[in-house]
Scaffold this motif. Structure first.
Motif, short mmCIF file in Angstrom:
data_model
loop_
_atom_site.label_atom_id
_atom_site.label_comp_id
_atom_site.label_asym_id
_atom_site.label_seq_id
_atom_site.Cartn_x
_atom_site.Cartn_y
_atom_site.Cartn_z
N VAL A 295 0.83 -1.21 0.00
CA VAL A 295 0.00 0.00 0.00
C VAL A 295 0.86 1.25 0.00
O VAL A 295 0.67 2.17 -0.82
CB VAL A 295 -0.94 0.01 1.23
N LEU A 296 1.81 1.33 0.90
CA LEU A 296 2.62 2.53 1.04
C LEU A 296 3.44 2.81 -0.21
O LEU A 296 3.60 3.97 -0.62
CB LEU A 296 3.54 2.41 2.26
N GLN A 297 3.96 1.76 -0.81
CA GLN A 297 4.79 1.95 -2.00
C GLN A 297 3.97 2.31 -3.23
O GLN A 297 4.52 2.79 -4.23
CB GLN A 297 5.61 0.68 -2.25
N ALA A 298 2.64 2.12 -3.16
CA ALA A 298 1.77 2.45 -4.29
C ALA A 298 1.07 3.79 -4.13
O ALA A 298 0.43 4.26 -5.08
CB ALA A 298 0.73 1.34 -4.48
N LEU A 299 1.16 4.42 -2.97
CA LEU A 299 0.44 5.67 -2.74
C LEU A 299 0.95 6.79 -3.65
O LEU A 299 2.16 6.99 -3.79
CB LEU A 299 0.60 6.12 -1.29
N PRO A 300 0.04 7.55 -4.24
CA PRO A 300 0.47 8.74 -4.99
C PRO A 300 1.18 9.71 -4.04
O PRO A 300 0.83 9.80 -2.86
CB PRO A 300 -0.86 9.32 -5.49
N ARG A 301 2.14 10.46 -4.53
CA ARG A 301 2.93 11.34 -3.69
C ARG A 301 2.06 12.36 -2.94
O ARG A 301 2.27 12.61 -1.75
CB ARG A 301 3.97 12.08 -4.54
N ALA A 302 1.09 12.93 -3.63
CA ALA A 302 0.26 13.95 -2.99
C ALA A 302 -0.49 13.39 -1.79
O ALA A 302 -0.59 14.05 -0.74
CB ALA A 302 -0.73 14.53 -4.00
N LEU A 303 -1.00 12.18 -1.91
CA LEU A 303 -1.71 11.56 -0.80
C LEU A 303 -0.74 11.13 0.29
O LEU A 303 -1.01 11.32 1.49
CB LEU A 303 -2.51 10.34 -1.30
N ALA A 304 0.40 10.58 -0.11
CA ALA A 304 1.40 10.14 0.88
C ALA A 304 1.84 11.30 1.76
O ALA A 304 2.06 11.13 2.97
CB ALA A 304 2.60 9.55 0.16
N ASP A 305 1.93 12.49 1.19
CA ASP A 305 2.36 13.66 1.95
C ASP A 305 1.35 14.07 3.01
O ASP A 305 1.69 14.82 3.94
CB ASP A 305 2.62 14.84 1.00
N GLU A 306 0.11 13.61 2.89
CA GLU A 306 -0.93 13.96 3.86
C GLU A 306 -1.02 12.98 5.02
O GLU A 306 -1.72 13.24 6.00
CB GLU A 306 -2.29 14.03 3.16
N VAL A 307 -0.33 11.83 4.92
CA VAL A 307 -0.48 10.78 5.93
C VAL A 307 0.35 11.09 7.18
O VAL A 307 1.55 11.35 7.09
CB VAL A 307 -0.05 9.42 5.35
N GLU A 308 -0.31 11.05 8.33
CA GLU A 308 0.38 11.27 9.61
C GLU A 308 0.90 9.96 10.18
O GLU A 308 2.03 9.87 10.62
CB GLU A 308 -0.59 11.95 10.60
N HIS A 309 0.06 8.92 10.18
CA HIS A 309 0.51 7.58 10.55
C HIS A 309 -0.43 6.54 9.97
O HIS A 309 -1.47 6.88 9.39
CB HIS A 309 0.64 7.42 12.08
N VAL A 310 -0.04 5.29 10.10
CA VAL A 310 -0.78 4.18 9.50
C VAL A 310 -1.02 3.12 10.56
O VAL A 310 -0.17 2.89 11.43
CB VAL A 310 0.02 3.56 8.33
N ALA A 311 -2.16 2.47 10.48
CA ALA A 311 -2.46 1.34 11.36
C ALA A 311 -2.90 0.15 10.52
O ALA A 311 -3.73 0.30 9.62
CB ALA A 311 -3.55 1.69 12.38
N SER A 312 -2.31 -1.01 10.80
CA SER A 312 -2.64 -2.22 10.03
C SER A 312 -2.94 -3.37 10.99
O SER A 312 -2.10 -4.23 11.23
CB SER A 312 -1.47 -2.59 9.10
N PRO A 313 -4.15 -3.39 11.55
CA PRO A 313 -4.50 -4.47 12.48
C PRO A 313 -4.62 -5.83 11.82
O PRO A 313 -4.54 -6.87 12.49
CB PRO A 313 -5.85 -4.01 13.05
N SER A 314 -4.79 -5.84 10.49
CA SER A 314 -4.85 -7.10 9.75
C SER A 314 -4.41 -6.81 8.31
O SER A 314 -4.35 -5.65 7.89
CB SER A 314 -6.28 -7.67 9.76
N PRO A 315 -4.13 -7.86 7.54
CA PRO A 315 -3.67 -7.65 6.16
C PRO A 315 -4.67 -6.89 5.30
O PRO A 315 -4.28 -6.19 4.37
CB PRO A 315 -3.46 -9.07 5.64
N ALA A 316 -5.96 -7.01 5.61
CA ALA A 316 -7.00 -6.38 4.79
C ALA A 316 -7.54 -5.10 5.41
O ALA A 316 -8.56 -4.57 4.95
CB ALA A 316 -8.14 -7.36 4.57
N SER A 317 -6.86 -4.57 6.42
CA SER A 317 -7.39 -3.39 7.12
C SER A 317 -6.36 -2.29 7.27
O SER A 317 -6.27 -1.63 8.32
CB SER A 317 -7.92 -3.80 8.51
#
Length: 226
Positions: free
Chosen positions: A156-178
């Motif tokens: 997911v992170l490696q596929a994010l467009p740059r503009a959207l990636a720049d808006e991300v503060e943090h990420v949570a992945s409680p499961s592979p599909a979430s």
């Protein structure tokens, strides 16, 4: 007409050359002049040069020619921070170990004062007291290269467009599909797994532009908002 050298003379010449080579080999193998006095280490920052050099200590005192370079390389490569290593003879009296360390791609919090450094392949290789601001901060239960949640998060992170990636503060992945992105403005974007990322990015961009607080594009053909 040129005269050919007698076979006997050729044999003497060949024997002499072999003798010189054998003598040179013995000198290099046995003389203290060509004994390993030190292990030269370059390329470390997470590891210390002494940590790496200690893995080659069995070679110290022995012949440079006889140093087991493969054994040293295998021992160093087994260290978690090491991405690759090259071990060579540094004549006349050393063994050179050139290390390329892993680079932090994600910081996974263990508690408020401890973060695991994870590279772009999902390998956990260091533990620090703070998270560098230049890398992703990701909540994962069991980070590692074989952990499905880690694998999907990296996709997911490696596929994010740059503009959207720049808006991300943090990420949570409680499961592979979430996999869920928490944006700097307080909004959330549930991405799901790493599939259909291009379509998800297009849908997310449109819905976030609409001002929604919570956007779910885990099923990009049927997104939900609130």
């Amino acid at each position: 007409m040129r005269r050919k050298l007698p076979n006997r003379r050729l044999r003497w010449i060949a024997t002499g050359v072999l003798g010189v080579l054998a003598l040179a080999f013995v000198i290099v193998w046995t003389t203290p002049l060509f004994a390993v006095e030190r292990i030269e280490v370059t390329g470390t920052s997470v590891l210390t040069p002494d940590e790496v050099a200690a893995l080659g200590r069995d070679a110290v005192g022995g012949s440079v020619l006889g140093a087991d370079l493969d054994a040293i390389a295998n021992a160093v490569a087994a260290l978690a921070p090491v991405k690759s290593v090259e071990v060579t003879r540094a004549w006349p009296d050393a063994v050179s170990v050139a290390v390329t360390e892993r680079e932090a791609y994600m910081a996974v919090p263990v508690d408020e004062e401890t973060f695991l450094m994870v590279d772009s392949e999902g390998v956990v290789f260091d533990e620090t007291a703070s998270a560098p601001g230049s890398i992703w901060r990701v909540e994962l239960a069991d980070p590692g290269p074989d952990d499905l949640a880690t694998i999907e998060t990296l996709i997911v992170l490696q596929a994010l467009p740059r503009a959207l990636a720049d808006e991300v503060e943090h990420v949570a992945s409680p499961s592979p599909a979430s996999v869920t992105l928490y944006l700097e403005d307080g909004r959330t974007l549930r991405w799901g797994d790493g599939s259909e990322s291009e379509q998800k990015a297009e849908v997310a961009d449109r819905l976030l532009a609409g001002g929604y607080e919570h956007v779910d594009v885990s099923a990009p053909d049927a997104p939900t908002v609130s």
